[in-house]
Write a protein that holds these residues in place. Structure first.
Motif, PDB file in Angstrom:
ATOM      1  N   PRO A 290       0.587  -1.282   0.044  1.00 49.18           N
ATOM      2  CA  PRO A 290      -0.094   0.096  -0.066  1.00 49.18           C
ATOM      3  C   PRO A 290       0.722   1.114   0.076  1.00 49.18           C
ATOM      4  O   PRO A 290       0.292   2.293  -0.279  1.00 49.18           O
ATOM      5  CB  PRO A 290      -0.711   0.041   1.378  1.00 49.18           C
TER       6      PRO A 290
ATOM      7  N   TYR B 174      -7.144  -4.678  -5.932  1.00 46.87           N
ATOM      8  CA  TYR B 174      -6.400  -4.294  -4.933  1.00 46.87           C
ATOM      9  C   TYR B 174      -5.675  -2.892  -5.053  1.00 46.87           C
ATOM     10  O   TYR B 174      -5.408  -1.978  -4.130  1.00 46.87           O
ATOM     11  CB  TYR B 174      -5.339  -5.216  -4.660  1.00 46.87           C
TER      12      TYR B 174
ATOM     13  N   VAL C 258      -6.344   0.556  -2.958  1.00 48.30           N
ATOM     14  CA  VAL C 258      -5.368   1.295  -2.187  1.00 48.30           C
ATOM     15  C   VAL C 258      -5.357   2.859  -2.430  1.00 48.30           C
ATOM     16  O   VAL C 258      -5.339   3.574  -1.743  1.00 48.30           O
ATOM     17  CB  VAL C 258      -3.980   0.762  -2.524  1.00 48.30           C
TER      18      VAL C 258
ATOM     19  N   VAL D 232      -7.367   1.316   2.033  1.00 44.44           N
ATOM     20  CA  VAL D 232      -6.356   0.111   2.479  1.00 44.44           C
ATOM     21  C   VAL D 232      -6.859  -0.697   3.560  1.00 44.44           C
ATOM     22  O   VAL D 232      -6.545  -1.867   3.554  1.00 44.44           O
ATOM     23  CB  VAL D 232      -4.970   1.063   2.880  1.00 44.44           C
TER      24      VAL D 232
ATOM     25  N   SER E 296      -6.989  -4.834   3.443  1.00 42.98           N
ATOM     26  CA  SER E 296      -6.469  -5.920   4.463  1.00 42.98           C
ATOM     27  C   SER E 296      -7.506  -6.684   4.843  1.00 42.98           C
ATOM     28  O   SER E 296      -7.024  -7.882   5.047  1.00 42.98           O
ATOM     29  CB  SER E 296      -5.712  -4.906   5.620  1.00 42.98           C
TER      30      SER E 296
ATOM     31  N   GLN F 126      -0.828  -4.068   6.331  1.00 39.52           N
ATOM     32  CA  GLN F 126      -1.718  -3.624   5.480  1.00 39.52           C
ATOM     33  C   GLN F 126      -2.488  -2.684   6.309  1.00 39.52           C
ATOM     34  O   GLN F 126      -2.892  -1.501   6.020  1.00 39.52           O
ATOM     35  CB  GLN F 126      -2.590  -4.350   4.374  1.00 39.52           C
TER      36      GLN F 126
ATOM     37  N   CYS G 133      -0.565   0.322   7.929  1.00 34.79           N
ATOM     38  CA  CYS G 133      -0.557   1.307   6.952  1.00 34.79           C
ATOM     39  C   CYS G 133      -1.901   1.933   6.839  1.00 34.79           C
ATOM     40  O   CYS G 133      -1.660   3.214   6.664  1.00 34.79           O
ATOM     41  CB  CYS G 133      -0.379   0.722   5.589  1.00 34.79           C
TER      42      CYS G 133
END
Length: 323
Positions: free
Chosen positions: A34, A100, A104, A109, A113, A262, A265
């Motif tokens: 990410p 994905y 992101v 994000v 995850s 993830q 983040c």
């Protein structure tokens, strides 16, 4: 003899330690993705995906050429069923990658995850529905709690968490197809990107012809796009090297590193909102995974105990005779 045995044990422990670090590195890189995709803006998610597909094939072909490892391809070309399954796997992973990257770069994000957190639960569901596998009580409990978490998260998001569900479903489909294809990691990676490559290249050429800057905004940006190939291939190679050195149970535990990174983040770096309902939903997912992990570790210990007990039973009579 003893020094030789000790040396062998030391070598085994060294390989085990190396395998663990390789596994941590692989899942760590995946977990930090990410942080990379936003660097490629203002390139659109579709253009990023197409670049990733093209450069991944280039990297895979280079690695296979350096290793002189193309002998697997000719026999495979005479197996249409495996080729067809590989094409389906390529489609599944393409959709997974695309959702994905879009998730992101669109500020979701944390939800991406979630997709990889619930993936083991979806995989178990596939085992029951498609492979007619029988679940243990703990597995049923984990799947039930996981389903409840989706309901809670739907309330928390105000919509079905479709990004997470799409990621979990496509990756579960991909895993199921890979199991049926039974091809090595690098070989299957090369084959899948080869299936995708013509479509990705045609898309990029069309976008370029219609006035879109798809190959980067300057040399630095183009380099970042080019590196999507290596950063896709390197963790895959690390994963393959780790898988042959450490037990499957250890790999099963390490897989949670990627969604954990993830999630961190999303919460700590991108500061995505986490209202109470979302925390509750994630807590249920983590509880389900804890049950699943506990059950898997318990089963591994039980399986290891059986050969040990059999060996002890075989040794006991012999010991009695020598007396």
């Amino acid at each position: 003899m003893a020094p030789e045995i000790q040396g062998s044990q030391g070598s085994s422990q060294s390989e085990l330690g190396r395998g663990v670090w390789l596994g941590v590195a692989a899942y760590g890189i995946w977990g930090l993705f990410p942080l990379y995709w936003p660097l490629l803006e203002p390139t659109s998610s579709g253009d990023i995906l197409a670049n990733r597909m093209c450069w991944s094939l280039v990297v895979a072909a280079l690695i296979l050429t350096v290793r002189g490892h193309w002998s697997w391809l000719r026999p495979l070309l005479r197996q249409p069923r495996r080729l067809a399954l590989s094409a389906l796997a390529a489609a599944a992973i393409s959709l997974n990658w695309g959702v994905y990257i879009w998730g992101v770069n669109s500020g979701h994000v944390v939800e991406t995850s979630l997709g990889y957190f619930i993936n083991p639960l979806v995989t178990i569901g596939f085992g029951v529905l498609l492979l007619k596998e029988r679940l243990r009580t703990a597995q049923w409990a984990a799947v039930g709690v996981g389903a409840l978490s989706v309901v809670v998260l739907t309330v928390g998001y105000g919509r079905l968490p479709w990004i997470a569900l799409t990621l979990a479903l496509t990756f579960a489909v991909y895993g199921l197809l890979k199991k049926k294809i039974a091809l090595g990691g690098l070989e299957s990676f090369a084959l899948e990107t080869a299936f995708i490559f013509p479509f990705a290249l045609a898309f990029l050429l069309y976008r370029a012809a219609t006035g879109h800057d798809v190959f980067g905004h300057g040399a630095g940006h183009f380099t970042l796009l080019l590196l999507t190939g290596p950063i896709t291939a390197v963790p895959l190679l690390m994963f393959g090297a780790a898988a042959i050195r450490i037990p499957l149970s250890t790999m099963g535990l390490l897989q949670y590193l990627a969604p954990v990174f993830q999630f961190l983040c999303g919460v700590l770096y991108f500061h995505e909102a986490m209202p109470p309902a979302r925390w509750a939903g994630f807590a249920l997912v983590w509880a389900a995974l804890a049950v699943l992990t506990w059950d898997a570790l318990r089963r591994v210990r039980a399986e290891r105990a059986v050969p040990a007990a059999a060996e002890a039973a075989a040794v006991a009579p012999a010991a009695g005779v020598t007396r």
